[in-house]
Write a protein that holds these residues in place. Structure first.
Motif, PDB file in Angstrom:
ATOM      1  N   THR A   1     -16.461 -19.567  39.744  1.00  0.00           N
ATOM      2  CA  THR A   1     -15.074 -19.418  39.302  1.00  0.00           C
ATOM      3  C   THR A   1     -14.808 -20.403  38.154  1.00  0.00           C
ATOM      4  O   THR A   1     -15.567 -21.369  37.976  1.00  0.00           O
ATOM      5  N   PRO A   2     -13.738 -20.202  37.386  1.00  0.00           N
ATOM      6  CA  PRO A   2     -13.452 -21.115  36.265  1.00  0.00           C
ATOM      7  C   PRO A   2     -13.219 -22.566  36.686  1.00  0.00           C
ATOM      8  O   PRO A   2     -13.341 -23.480  35.871  1.00  0.00           O
TER       9      PRO A   2
ATOM     10  N   THR B   1     -12.310 -16.856  47.347  1.00  0.00           N
ATOM     11  CA  THR B   1     -11.859 -16.838  45.949  1.00  0.00           C
ATOM     12  C   THR B   1     -10.749 -15.808  45.746  1.00  0.00           C
ATOM     13  O   THR B   1      -9.850 -16.011  44.938  1.00  0.00           O
ATOM     14  N   VAL B   2     -10.826 -14.718  46.485  1.00  0.00           N
ATOM     15  CA  VAL B   2      -9.774 -13.696  46.402  1.00  0.00           C
ATOM     16  C   VAL B   2      -8.488 -14.227  47.034  1.00  0.00           C
ATOM     17  O   VAL B   2      -7.386 -14.002  46.520  1.00  0.00           O
ATOM     18  N   GLU B   3      -8.630 -14.941  48.145  1.00  0.00           N
ATOM     19  CA  GLU B   3      -7.469 -15.563  48.779  1.00  0.00           C
ATOM     20  C   GLU B   3      -6.791 -16.543  47.815  1.00  0.00           C
ATOM     21  O   GLU B   3      -5.563 -16.640  47.754  1.00  0.00           O
ATOM     22  N   TYR B   4      -7.612 -17.266  47.043  1.00  0.00           N
ATOM     23  CA  TYR B   4      -7.076 -18.227  46.074  1.00  0.00           C
ATOM     24  C   TYR B   4      -6.235 -17.514  45.015  1.00  0.00           C
ATOM     25  O   TYR B   4      -5.161 -17.990  44.639  1.00  0.00           O
ATOM     26  N   ILE B   5      -6.713 -16.382  44.556  1.00  0.00           N
ATOM     27  CA  ILE B   5      -5.957 -15.608  43.562  1.00  0.00           C
ATOM     28  C   ILE B   5      -4.608 -15.182  44.138  1.00  0.00           C
ATOM     29  O   ILE B   5      -3.557 -15.349  43.501  1.00  0.00           O
ATOM     30  N   ILE B   6      -4.643 -14.646  45.358  1.00  0.00           N
ATOM     31  CA  ILE B   6      -3.435 -14.115  45.980  1.00  0.00           C
ATOM     32  C   ILE B   6      -2.405 -15.215  46.235  1.00  0.00           C
ATOM     33  O   ILE B   6      -1.219 -15.062  45.905  1.00  0.00           O
TER      34      ILE B   6
ATOM     35  N   ASN C   1      -9.281 -10.694  37.746  1.00  0.00           N
ATOM     36  CA  ASN C   1      -9.029 -12.123  37.529  1.00  0.00           C
ATOM     37  C   ASN C   1     -10.366 -12.853  37.535  1.00  0.00           C
ATOM     38  O   ASN C   1     -11.243 -12.533  38.347  1.00  0.00           O
ATOM     39  N   PRO C   2     -10.557 -13.817  36.632  1.00  0.00           N
ATOM     40  CA  PRO C   2     -11.857 -14.521  36.564  1.00  0.00           C
ATOM     41  C   PRO C   2     -12.234 -15.258  37.854  1.00  0.00           C
ATOM     42  O   PRO C   2     -13.405 -15.615  38.027  1.00  0.00           O
ATOM     43  N   TYR C   3     -11.261 -15.480  38.751  1.00  0.00           N
ATOM     44  CA  TYR C   3     -11.572 -16.125  40.025  1.00  0.00           C
ATOM     45  C   TYR C   3     -12.085 -15.124  41.067  1.00  0.00           C
ATOM     46  O   TYR C   3     -12.472 -15.527  42.158  1.00  0.00           O
ATOM     47  N   ASN C   4     -12.085 -13.835  40.721  1.00  0.00           N
ATOM     48  CA  ASN C   4     -12.526 -12.806  41.662  1.00  0.00           C
ATOM     49  C   ASN C   4     -14.048 -12.690  41.619  1.00  0.00           C
ATOM     50  O   ASN C   4     -14.616 -12.072  40.724  1.00  0.00           O
ATOM     51  N   THR C   5     -14.710 -13.265  42.613  1.00  0.00           N
ATOM     52  CA  THR C   5     -16.184 -13.270  42.636  1.00  0.00           C
ATOM     53  C   THR C   5     -16.758 -11.948  43.130  1.00  0.00           C
ATOM     54  O   THR C   5     -17.983 -11.806  43.204  1.00  0.00           O
ATOM     55  N   TYR C   6     -15.900 -11.004  43.467  1.00  0.00           N
ATOM     56  CA  TYR C   6     -16.368  -9.652  43.760  1.00  0.00           C
ATOM     57  C   TYR C   6     -16.457  -8.840  42.466  1.00  0.00           C
ATOM     58  O   TYR C   6     -17.191  -7.868  42.394  1.00  0.00           O
ATOM     59  N   LYS C   7     -15.714  -9.260  41.465  1.00  0.00           N
ATOM     60  CA  LYS C   7     -15.669  -8.518  40.199  1.00  0.00           C
ATOM     61  C   LYS C   7     -16.533  -9.162  39.120  1.00  0.00           C
ATOM     62  O   LYS C   7     -17.064  -8.470  38.254  1.00  0.00           O
TER      63      LYS C   7
END
Length: 350
Positions: free
Chosen positions: A295-296, A258-263, A284-290
């Motif tokens: 994800t949305p 999910t972080v890779e997707y954001i980047i 970012n709402p796609y960050n599943t660590y945060k």
């Protein structure tokens, strides 16, 4: 007087025979023995005159002007090839064709008016995103990457209402498969083929096709994350179970995918060689660590293995998984964080 008339008639007949022989020869195959394929691309809007010149340049016909007249006047084809003339004339269609120098006018015209054009075979693997699919389509001259991405994010288009698609894009609904496209087709047509295939393929997953649009969207979102995490097919359901257990307990999924997707997809940066600690803090709402929960929306376009894992997830007590064999892609699963720490220390390499 009779002799003069007879002479004139004979002369005219001879002239007609000569003209017929010339025309007949000009419409025959350029080389009857040459059976090689010649790739010919007829763009949309190309005139018959231009097509005739193109065929001459490609050394497929002897006479461009005669080819033009034989298309424009079907009666000429009937006279030359002893065939019934087309009732509405010949219509040469755009596309990509494979023609041969051993074909005569009639055979070439039949091919170009059939619409049976050459297909471009594209294999889209599981886990690609809209932008990656778009790049493949553009590289193969199927459609513009910009047009494809724009269409996939246009929620006002009919495709969203036709298939009752939730979410803000077609991410997740573009089924990974082998497709037969044509050069220069519209982005809308290419996307619709993939989406139609998605809704046909999910019938193979037990109970998935019967889900409501919102339920399907949720399963698809989970499947898209599972797709980017698993490497061994029999582990996909276990990874899905880990994520579902964490969702029930309101624990973050902690998925690097999910972080890779954001980047790559949201920030538009190159694919990172590794995820850094600072990356895990991206707001970012796609960050599943945060943030806990799903994800949305989907982060990839999953295949049947991931879809089945997300739709028919086994019940387990697993809350963690850790790579055990980097080469084989095998994971080890654990129930408690203490077990996970032990596994992490065992399998983490410098």
């Amino acid at each position: 007087m009779k002799k003069i008339l007879l002479f004139i008639a004979s002369f005219l007949m001879l002239m007609l025979l000569c003209i017929y022989a010339f025309v007949f020869i000009q419409t025959r195959p350029l080389n009857k023995a040459d059976d090689r394929d010649v790739r010919v691309e007829i763009p949309s809007g190309m005139s018959v005159t231009q097509i005739s010149k193109l065929l001459k340049e490609e050394k497929l016909i002897k006479n461009a002007r005669l080819f033009y007249f034989s298309v424009r006047f079907p009666a000429l084809n009937s006279f030359l090839f002893f065939k019934e003339p087309a009732s509405s004339g010949l219509v040469l269609k755009s596309g990509i064709y494979r023609l041969k120098p051993s074909m005569d006018f009639s055979e070439i015209q039949k091919e170009l008016s059939s619409g049976q054009q050459e297909f471009i075979v594209i294999s889209l693997p599981e886990g690609l995103t809209i932008s990656k699919i778009a790049a493949i389509l553009e590289n193969n001259k199927i459609c513009s990457a910009y047009d494809f991405i724009s269409f996939c994010h246009d929620t006002s288009s009919d495709i969203f209402s036709d298939f009752k698609i939730s979410g803000e894009s077609l991410e997740g609904y573009l089924f990974p498969d082998t497709y037969y496209f044509t050069s220069g087709m519209s982005a809308q047509a290419a996307a619709r083929i993939m989406v139609e295939n998605f809704f046909e393929k999910i019938k193979e997953v037990d109970g998935l096709a019967e889900k409501s649009p919102s339920e399907l969207f949720e399963i698809l979102t989970l499947a898209s994350i599972v797709e980017r995490e698993y490497r061994i097919a029999d582990e996909a359901p276990l990874i899905a179970s880990v994520f579902k257990n964490r969702i029930r307990r309101n624990i973050g999924l902690y998925s690097c995918a999910t972080v890779e997707y954001i980047i790559t997809e949201i920030q538009g940066k190159p694919h990172p060689k590794r995820i850094l600690l600072d990356d895990l803090k991206i707001d970012n709402p796609y960050n599943t660590y945060k943030w806990a929960g799903l994800t949305p929306g989907p982060i990839s376009n999953p295949g049947l293995i991931a879809l089945d894992a997300a739709a028919n997830t086994p019940k387990t007590d697993y809350y963690f998984f850790q790579i055990a064999d980097q080469g084989a892609g095998r994971h080890v699963f654990s129930t408690t964080f203490e077990q996970h720490k032990v596994n992490h220390n065992l399998y983490t390499k410098d």
